[in-house]
Design an enzyme around this catalytic site. Structure first.
Site, PDB file in Angstrom:
ATOM      1  N   GLY A 127       0.816  -1.217   0.000  1.00 34.30           N
ATOM      2  CA  GLY A 127       0.000   0.000   0.000  1.00 34.30           C
ATOM      3  C   GLY A 127       0.844   1.260   0.000  1.00 34.30           C
ATOM      4  O   GLY A 127       1.208   1.773   1.062  1.00 34.30           O
ATOM      5  N   GLU A 243      11.796  -4.093  -6.023  1.00 36.40           N
ATOM      6  CA  GLU A 243      10.631  -4.396  -6.853  1.00 36.40           C
ATOM      7  C   GLU A 243      10.996  -4.214  -8.317  1.00 36.40           C
ATOM      8  O   GLU A 243      10.689  -5.034  -9.164  1.00 36.40           O
ATOM      9  CB  GLU A 243       9.481  -3.478  -6.461  1.00 36.40           C
ATOM     10  CG  GLU A 243       8.209  -3.742  -7.221  1.00 36.40           C
ATOM     11  CD  GLU A 243       7.058  -2.866  -6.731  1.00 36.40           C
ATOM     12  OE1 GLU A 243       6.193  -2.561  -7.555  1.00 36.40           O
ATOM     13  OE2 GLU A 243       7.044  -2.483  -5.550  1.00 36.40           O
ATOM     14  N   THR A 372       7.195   6.140 -13.060  1.00 36.81           N
ATOM     15  CA  THR A 372       6.944   6.399 -14.479  1.00 36.81           C
ATOM     16  C   THR A 372       8.277   6.455 -15.224  1.00 36.81           C
ATOM     17  O   THR A 372       9.300   6.843 -14.659  1.00 36.81           O
ATOM     18  CB  THR A 372       6.218   7.738 -14.731  1.00 36.81           C
ATOM     19  OG1 THR A 372       7.140   8.806 -14.469  1.00 36.81           O
ATOM     20  CG2 THR A 372       5.006   7.891 -13.836  1.00 36.81           C
ATOM     21  N   ASN A 373       8.244   6.073 -16.488  1.00 38.31           N
ATOM     22  CA  ASN A 373       9.487   6.073 -17.260  1.00 38.31           C
ATOM     23  C   ASN A 373      10.090   7.471 -17.376  1.00 38.31           C
ATOM     24  O   ASN A 373      11.308   7.610 -17.501  1.00 38.31           O
ATOM     25  CB  ASN A 373       9.244   5.466 -18.643  1.00 38.31           C
ATOM     26  CG  ASN A 373       9.134   3.944 -18.585  1.00 38.31           C
ATOM     27  OD1 ASN A 373       9.130   3.360 -17.489  1.00 38.31           O
ATOM     28  ND2 ASN A 373       9.052   3.312 -19.737  1.00 38.31           N
TER      29      ASN A 373
END
Lengths: 392, 379
Positions: A127, A243, A372-373
């Site tokens: 979360g 991750e 984000t990229n």
């Protein structure tokens, strides 16, 4: 430098392959295909139990925590094979949450939370994001306040994937609203069945189910705080790096390219074969080369972890590259079969059972998800080359 | 030479835009995607008929406005913005086919009804994966007073909802050369079998299998001198349809860019609108560059085909540019809208699915490049 698996690593890969060959059944794959939108049935649960029995949920953990103590290369080999077979192996619970508990948790945290993870009995949802704290995660507002021996939690999380099948939430909360935004954040573990937790589905374009999870006067024991108060930001940025590291495997990419090489030999409706078309061959060769590069990026990250370095730039490069490559694989997979490439998984005549149509809808997520990229390109330039920062 | 629109053309675009905004909201688009939907949109249909949209390209003697096929393209651009249901396109392409290929008797039978909004129609006269492939998929066997059609057609738009369908078939008559005839057939009845296809866009497409399906002589298009349809006329019809579809794609591309730019102006992260970040602006600028290329090449293709030209070169280029512009605009808009634009509750995916479908429909970029290579004498 050595591009070959050594004898022990080969044995390990063969063991993992043999396990998958034996246990990945059509029934399991059918349930995996469905499980995005529905509750888990028996197949996935039984499969997880088998992985747990092999001890593979703790494969990268030190022996003192009941793990197998295997290094990142071994973990990478296992993840790669699981992806190739299209099934989920050790998930974020083991690859990301557990290492954070080991590294930053108190002794009591470790004793309480690690053993059930190793046994495969629990599953964590992570979360982090909130409606107004996505890429700018440190702006998160979900609040935890101490009341005697309990934390009282109020707020909500979004893109809370797996929350509908998880037993616990690895929850990022604000514990000091006065401190600068990166400083007042802590991590608290919340059992999903605690009163006041409400999980609502969000269905995506890919039919993938994620969730919005609401916390209303949710009470958990004070001891569910992980590590030190207000130190959560450094824990979760570490978890995010891991991750991303877990995302750099390209086993499913290799599978797609292998499969495309076979599929293009089959005749289309009009009698022609895609493989006889030079553009199709070139597109697949291009994907093949890109997948090779992606595989090597993952192996380099694993190798760096093996020698004790945090491969931040490598996994960032790999995340941007693989997420955009996934989009290209899906694009090629949907356009080399003519209009039939538009047929979905629901149509019995779809090429490759509609897997590329589905991948096409699935691919955008990985470009903006998990950092984000655009932000990650900033990271590559600014941290990889110490270029000046502007804005953010 | 003048690449600007006349006042009348601008006015038509504005009227069409406001009509689609009013009558084709995304709630309608969503309803038409539902399983079991027939793809019909009666209220929108009535509004289009009342506004005279269906009559735009047809001669006044058949009730049309005689305003020109290019003007129809301007309407398709606005239709593409609003994700207009495909039955509007398939009906208009059928009408263009009848107008070009039919004699006075068939035009009088179909066009006045079509113009008035009393006829829904579709067509299957080229390979849906390659519009330059005009080989009929059906065979026609001569019998008393008509023909028996047999064969399998894939990706027929709205096949199960329309009143009439234009198909082509190769004739087989003893001691005569094989010819390509057109047939105007009513869906259903003996020898008709249709199966709905499930596509990424949830649009109304079917596989149709005909087995000795009878068509009477008065519904056959035999060509100028009865010896078959001219390949050039069929090519013109396919190219006109692709050019109009490109106009639709241009409208869709413009719509997703505008929606996304609006989102980036209000979505704040790091204490400022994400639209103020250069990485975001460059992505928007790149989408705009691709849109302009798509828009100019599509309008050129619609203009030349609208003048009756086959225009292979212009159509190939338009399809190449529109395929990539629309697809990548939707994918990059997903990137900029993030999770908010990725859930089914928001609308972006409606365009993304349509973009992928229209990219593949008629010819991918590689396929269109082959048309251009052939036209240029490279192959």
């Amino acid at each position: 430098m050595n591009f070959e698996l050594d004898a022990a690593q080969s044995v390990w890969r063969d063991e993992v392959r043999a396990f998958l060959r034996e246990n990945v059944t059509p029934e399991l794959l059918a349930e995996v295909g469905e499980h995005r939108t529905t509750l888990l049935g028996g197949e996935v649960a039984a499969f997880r139990k088998k992985i747990g029995a092999k001890g593979w949920f703790g494969l990268n953990w030190p022996a003192e925590f009941g793990g197998m103590g295997l290094g990142p290369i071994y973990q990478h080999i296992l993840m790669d094979e699981f992806e190739y077979w299209g099934v989920q192996g050790p998930d974020l619970t083991v690859t990301s949450v557990a290492p954070m508990i080991m590294r930053h948790g108190t002794q009591q945290n470790r004793e309480q939370f690690l053993p059930p993870i190793a046994r495969g009995e629990v599953r964590y949802a992570v979360g982090y994001s909130e409606p107004n704290a996505g890429t700018d995660l440190a702006s998160l507002k979900t609040r935890a306040e101490l009341d005697g021996e309990e934390w009282v939690i109020n707020g909500s999380k979004i893109w809370n994937s797996q929350a509908h099948v998880a037993t616990h939430e690895w929850l990022c909360v604000r514990t000091d609203p006065e401190a600068p935004k990166h400083r007042g954040i802590s991590v608290i573990i919340v059992p999903i069945d605690t009163p006041g937790v409400e999980v609502r589905p969000l269905i995506t374009w890919a039919d993938y189910r994620t969730n919005e999870t609401f916390f209303t006067d949710v009470r958990v024991p004070r001891t569910n705080l992980i590590g030190q108060l207000n130190e959560g930001w450094q824990y979760i940025t570490g978890a995010l790096s891991l991750e991303r590291g877990a995302l750099t495997n390209a086993g499913d990419f290799r599978r797609h390219v292998d499969e495309l090489k076979e599929l293009v030999r089959l005749p289309l409706e009009d009698g022609t074969r895609p493989v006889d078309n030079a553009e199709v061959r070139r597109a697949i060769a291009q994907l093949d080369a890109d997948v090779e590069a992606a595989v090597l990026m993952g192996l380099e990250a694993a190798s760096l972890l093996e020698i004790g370095e945090m491969p931040t730039i490598t996994v960032t490069v790999a995340k941007v590259f693989t997420s955009e490559l996934r989009q290209r694989i899906a694009d090629v997979g949907t356009r080399i079969f003519g209009l039939a490439g538009a047929l979905s998984t629901a149509d019995p005549a779809a090429p490759a059972a509609g897997r590329y149509e589905k991948l096409y809808r699935n691919a955008p997520l990985m470009r903006f998800g998990a950092g984000t990229n655009e932000v990650l390109r900033d990271v590559i330039a600014q941290r990889g080359y110490t270029m000046p920062r502007l804005g953010r | 030479m003048d690449l600007t629109h006349s006042a009348e053309q601008l006015e038509l675009g504005a009227v069409a835009r406001s009509l689609f905004t009013r009558e084709c909201p995304t709630s309608l688009v969503r309803r038409l995607r539902e399983p079991g939907s027939d793809g019909l949109a009666p209220t929108l249909w009535q509004a289009l008929a009342s506004a005279g949209i269906f009559g735009i390209p047809f001669e006044e003697k058949y009730g049309g406005a005689g305003a020109g096929q290019y003007e129809l393209g301007l309407v398709f651009e606005q239709a593409g913005r609003a994700l207009c249901p495909t039955i509007v396109y398939s009906t208009m392409v059928f009408g263009l086919g009848v107008a070009r290929l039919g004699g006075d008797q068939l035009k009088s039978r179909y066009l006045p009804d079509l113009v008035e909004g009393r006829l829904r129609a579709s067509h299957a006269t080229w390979n849906p994966s390659n519009a330059a492939d005009l080989r009929p998929r059906l065979s026609a066997l001569r019998v008393a007073d008509g023909w028996l059609l047999s064969g399998r057609l894939l990706f027929v738009q709205n096949a199960q909802a329309v009143d009439v369908l234009m198909v082509t078939a190769r004739t087989s008559v003893h001691r005569e050369p094989q010819r390509t005839y057109g047939f105007l057939i009513q869906p259903g009845g003996a020898g008709w079998l249709a199966r709905a296809l499930m596509t990424i866009a949830h649009d109304q497409q079917s596989e149709v299998v005909l087995s000795d399906y009878f068509v009477a002589d008065d519904a056959v298009l035999t060509g100028p001198d009865g010896t078959g349809l001219a390949e050039g006329d069929l090519a013109w019809l396919a190219n006109s349809a692709i050019a109009l579809q490109c106009m639709e794609m241009v409208g869709g591309t413009a719509a997703v860019i505008e929606q996304t730019v609006a989102y980036t102006k209000v979505r704040e992260q790091f204490g400022r609108p994400i639209g103020s970040f250069q990485a975001v602006q460059h992505l928007v600028a790149d989408m705009r560059i691709a849109l302009d290329a798509a828009r100019l090449t599509a309008t050129q293709a619609a203009w030349w085909t609208g003048r009756g030209e086959i225009a292979n070169r212009a159509v190939a280029i338009a399809k190449m540019k529109c395929n990539e512009a629309y697809k990548w605009a939707t994918l990059n808009c997903h990137q900029l809208q993030g999770g908010m634009g990725y859930v089914l509750d928001t609308d972006l995916h409606l365009w993304s699915s349509r973009a992928k479908l229209t990219e593949l429909q008629g010819g991918t970029t590689d396929t269109a490049a082959l048309w251009l290579e052939r036209e240029s004498g490279l192959i």
